[in-house]
Design a protein around this motif. Structure first.
Motif, mmCIF file in Angstrom:
data_model
loop_
_atom_site.group_PDB
_atom_site.id
_atom_site.type_symbol
_atom_site.label_atom_id
_atom_site.label_comp_id
_atom_site.label_asym_id
_atom_site.label_seq_id
_atom_site.Cartn_x
_atom_site.Cartn_y
_atom_site.Cartn_z
ATOM 1 N N LEU A 104 0.834 -1.205 0.000
ATOM 2 C CA LEU A 104 0.000 0.000 0.000
ATOM 3 C C LEU A 104 0.873 1.260 0.000
ATOM 4 N N THR A 105 1.933 1.204 0.776
ATOM 5 C CA THR A 105 2.833 2.354 0.832
ATOM 6 C C THR A 105 3.485 2.602 -0.526
ATOM 7 N N PHE A 106 3.943 1.512 -1.094
ATOM 8 C CA PHE A 106 4.593 1.615 -2.399
ATOM 9 C C PHE A 106 3.627 2.138 -3.451
ATOM 10 N N ALA A 107 2.415 1.588 -3.469
ATOM 11 C CA ALA A 107 1.434 2.006 -4.479
ATOM 12 C C ALA A 107 1.060 3.471 -4.303
ATOM 13 N N GLY A 108 0.998 3.907 -3.030
ATOM 14 C CA GLY A 108 0.677 5.308 -2.790
ATOM 15 C C GLY A 108 1.745 6.227 -3.356
ATOM 16 N N LYS A 109 2.958 5.747 -3.312
ATOM 17 C CA LYS A 109 4.073 6.556 -3.814
ATOM 18 C C LYS A 109 4.222 6.434 -5.330
ATOM 19 N N HIS A 110 3.807 5.303 -5.873
ATOM 20 C CA HIS A 110 3.958 5.067 -7.313
ATOM 21 C C HIS A 110 2.610 4.719 -7.916
ATOM 22 N N LYS A 111 1.763 5.711 -7.923
ATOM 23 C CA LYS A 111 0.393 5.429 -8.371
ATOM 24 C C LYS A 111 0.364 4.917 -9.817
ATOM 25 N N GLU A 112 1.435 5.125 -10.548
ATOM 26 C CA GLU A 112 1.426 4.701 -11.947
ATOM 27 C C GLU A 112 1.396 3.185 -12.121
ATOM 28 N N ILE A 113 1.812 2.427 -11.113
ATOM 29 C CA ILE A 113 1.828 0.967 -11.333
ATOM 30 C C ILE A 113 0.480 0.404 -11.734
ATOM 31 N N TYR A 114 -0.585 0.912 -11.159
ATOM 32 C CA TYR A 114 -1.881 0.349 -11.526
ATOM 33 C C TYR A 114 -2.174 0.540 -12.999
ATOM 34 N N ARG A 115 -2.054 1.770 -13.458
ATOM 35 C CA ARG A 115 -2.370 2.014 -14.867
ATOM 36 C C ARG A 115 -1.452 1.202 -15.769
ATOM 37 N N ILE A 116 -0.195 1.140 -15.403
ATOM 38 C CA ILE A 116 0.739 0.475 -16.308
ATOM 39 C C ILE A 116 0.552 -1.032 -16.285
ATOM 40 N N ILE A 117 0.506 -1.608 -15.101
ATOM 41 C CA ILE A 117 0.340 -3.064 -15.067
ATOM 42 C C ILE A 117 -1.038 -3.466 -15.594
ATOM 43 N N ASP A 118 -2.056 -2.708 -15.258
ATOM 44 C CA ASP A 118 -3.379 -3.062 -15.776
ATOM 45 C C ASP A 118 -3.429 -2.982 -17.291
ATOM 46 N N GLU A 119 -2.766 -1.985 -17.835
ATOM 47 C CA GLU A 119 -2.852 -1.859 -19.289
ATOM 48 C C GLU A 119 -2.072 -2.966 -19.995
ATOM 49 N N ALA A 120 -1.164 -3.584 -19.259
ATOM 50 C CA ALA A 120 -0.466 -4.728 -19.868
ATOM 51 C C ALA A 120 -1.453 -5.810 -20.288
ATOM 52 N N GLU A 121 -2.606 -5.850 -19.643
ATOM 53 C CA GLU A 121 -3.609 -6.835 -20.052
ATOM 54 C C GLU A 121 -3.912 -6.709 -21.543
ATOM 55 N N PHE A 122 -3.770 -5.492 -22.047
ATOM 56 C CA PHE A 122 -4.124 -5.257 -23.446
ATOM 57 C C PHE A 122 -2.907 -5.168 -24.349
ATOM 58 N N VAL A 123 -1.867 -4.585 -23.794
ATOM 59 C CA VAL A 123 -0.699 -4.320 -24.626
ATOM 60 C C VAL A 123 0.197 -5.547 -24.702
ATOM 61 N N ASP A 124 0.340 -6.222 -23.595
ATOM 62 C CA ASP A 124 1.267 -7.342 -23.557
ATOM 63 C C ASP A 124 0.745 -8.392 -22.569
ATOM 64 N N PRO A 125 -0.263 -9.114 -22.994
ATOM 65 C CA PRO A 125 -0.964 -10.035 -22.098
ATOM 66 C C PRO A 125 -0.034 -11.015 -21.390
ATOM 67 N N ASP A 126 1.062 -11.370 -22.026
ATOM 68 C CA ASP A 126 1.972 -12.299 -21.371
ATOM 69 C C ASP A 126 2.585 -11.706 -20.106
ATOM 70 N N SER A 127 3.036 -10.467 -20.209
ATOM 71 C CA SER A 127 3.597 -9.815 -19.021
ATOM 72 C C SER A 127 2.562 -9.748 -17.910
ATOM 73 N N TYR A 128 1.365 -9.420 -18.322
ATOM 74 C CA TYR A 128 0.281 -9.253 -17.359
ATOM 75 C C TYR A 128 0.060 -10.544 -16.583
ATOM 76 N N ARG A 129 -0.117 -11.585 -17.311
ATOM 77 C CA ARG A 129 -0.355 -12.889 -16.703
ATOM 78 C C ARG A 129 0.827 -13.292 -15.831
ATOM 79 N N GLU A 130 1.998 -13.083 -16.377
ATOM 80 C CA GLU A 130 3.166 -13.506 -15.625
ATOM 81 C C GLU A 130 3.288 -12.732 -14.315
ATOM 82 N N HIS A 131 2.977 -11.453 -14.380
ATOM 83 C CA HIS A 131 3.061 -10.655 -13.164
ATOM 84 C C HIS A 131 2.186 -11.248 -12.062
ATOM 85 N N TYR A 132 0.949 -11.572 -12.392
ATOM 86 C CA TYR A 132 0.052 -12.070 -11.354
ATOM 87 C C TYR A 132 0.373 -13.505 -10.964
ATOM 88 N N GLN A 133 0.802 -14.288 -11.922
ATOM 89 C CA GLN A 133 1.146 -15.663 -11.562
ATOM 90 C C GLN A 133 2.339 -15.690 -10.612
#
Lengths: 203, 203, 203, 203
Positions: A104-133
DNA sequence: GATGAATGAGGATTCATTCAT
DNA sequence: TATGAATGAATCCTCATTCAT
């Protein structure tokens, strides 16, 4: 944020090149956070980085390539932030508390991670999946450690790991990204999630 | 999927027009599911729908408009699916079980909801936020009902609602969208999540 | 020049579309003749044609595609010009004379064919090869007719066909494209080439 | 191929420099032969030559400059190859035979000449024109020698020279460049062209 | 209502050339 | 001389949107 992220990128051969590459990566994080991948532009990235347009292609093969490098970079940064918060001597539930709080602390400081990692679902689905796995796998290992150590009940596995990850991600979205001053702080949110994990909803 | 979804759209005046509008909406769901919002194109939508390109603008003001209509459509469809699974006489934890099970079933049948709702984060942030806030609010009402009824402990609130929503969403992603035949089924996953809510991780 | 040339192109469905497509093809011929394929630009073509840039892509898939259409167009136009000059009752050597004269006349009027067909060697080698192979084949058929008819000696074949084609092409380059007022005219050049074919260099 | 070719180029002052310059010229021949002038790149040339990108500009002023140097180089190489095949004591028609045979042999060994000289039409029209004018002039001188010597008939001039050059060039294209094992060899092709020059097509 | 041709702003990418080291 | 990072003009192509028929 400035970690590895050399996947799919040309390797600079000079110190100056290394610096330019870093500037581009940071500029891309900002640009994609503000405008998203599709509405962000290479020229805006180079403008933010203070280099000429063509310089971009000295370091990255394409818009996709820098995005992938960024996702890898951030994915690892989150991992590191959570990892550093965990001490080997902590009790299993305290580990979960510490991991969430660090996240939570990290995300508060780097709010961009959500937009960037979430958008990987569309731009680079492999990265996205790998991140969560990968993330789920780490949680699962903690669950197993807790079982082995006798704190957790038997039978906890992948489903529980994904459930915990989902809790953490959505609490991050609600409180670290969308939160306001009047909302509960990081510590309280982490504590309430921890209570849920310890005893559930029941009275 | 074919519900309300008339927000931001021109109203057809004839039955034929109504049919064309529906074809466009279904085609857009398929197109955006396959290619995402940014890489999907209006011309592909009209091709899928079997109408001429210009016809699109008889029914929707813009690419954004049809996307918003779609998000509203799906958001409501999820809500309805979960709502129908819940019976007034169920015990609070059984309600949670039923809601998750209905959601997993629904998501398995309509895998496009993830791509479409998630992409709203970029295309139409307001819809996205609203979708999750509304969902969280419904969960929270169920928590309050459970407290009033004496099954749940005091103090459960928004944080717990978001935690539960996160669990559900990620279990849906893992098992309804990415799952394979060898994975546990909908009932088992829902049961394990329910156990977590009932008693937590502890032994 | 305005013949078939629908290979690799989208088919217009209206008369207006047909007209626009023709304008683009003519503009491309002029642009590529002036600037060559690589230094010619799509935007210059559309400017010459008096249409918007995007209109180009309604009719052709790419810069390459319009070039290929053009080569096919011109290749056939040359063939037709030579074909029309030949009458069935002509003696074999008179046929060669008429074909060369028609070609020189045609090339003088359409100086762009050289630049365009020659550049096909680089842009679309298949078209280039096919153009010359087809042309050589037609000459060879004339040689065989001359042999059958008793005017030509036995043993003339592909090598002689290519030799005659080379003569014609280079005479066209020298006199139709690079010629000046003080140079011999079409008729004289054709006659001298014909003399060469009839009796060679010998005294 | 490595002859004069210093036109338009900076003169190296050391032996090492001379070697680097030669490597660049050879690399350029290979690159332009493979990819053509426009699709060939300086960076590919320096890569083939094993030197850094910037080094190119120590030896050549521009992409055009190295191309011109190359055309001059090859043009002269062809000239030399044909020249060496001709002996003063040969009869005029034997000279033509020898010149063509030498050219076919040379072209078979250096297939890049066609692509490079032909592309000069677009890159450096002056070189292109000069190459063919010079070649035609040499053929014309041989024709005049043949007339003077009494083997050739009167009246042969520029037109015949261009006709012969065209024959030779196209026979080279067909047999030296595009030929296969089953095609007639250099000697036979040269002989048939020579027969054509000696007695024409007639029986 | 339906059609599909026309529009043109927008953006990714290439690459010859320059220049500091 | 040699290096390779930096530059930025140039250009192809896409596609949401408009509009005449």
């Amino acid at each position: 944020m400035a970690h590895r992220a050399q996947a799919n990128a040309k390797h600079p051969r000079t110190a100056r090149g290394e610096r330019t590459r870093r500037k581009l990566l940071d500029a891309a994080a900002a640009e994609f956070a503000d405008n998203g991948f599709y509405e962000g532009s290479i020229s805006a990235i180079t403008r933010r980085a203070g280099v000429a347009l063509g310089t971009f292609y000295t370091y990255f093969d394409s818009k996709d390539a820098i995005f992938r490098a960024l996702v890898a970079d951030m994915s690892e940064a989150v991992r590191i932030a959570a990892g550093e918060a965990i001490k080997p001597e902590m009790a299993p539930l305290n580990v979960e508390y510490a991991a969430l709080e660090a996240f939570l602390t990290f995300a508060g400081k780097h709010k961009e991670i959500y937009r960037i990692i979430d958008e990987a679902e569309f731009v680079d689905p492999d990265s996205y999946r790998e991140h969560y796995q990968t993330t789920a796998k780490r949680i699962r290992e903690r669950l197993e450690a807790g079982i082995g150590e006798g704190s957790y009940r038997e039978g906890l596995g992948e489903a529980e790991a994904w459930a915990i990850m989902g809790m953490n991600v959505f609490l991050g979205l609600r409180y670290a990204i969308w939160g306001s001053a009047s909302d509960p702080g990081t510590a309280e949110v982490s504590q309430r999630a921890n209570d849920l994990l310890r005893r559930g909803l029941s009275r």
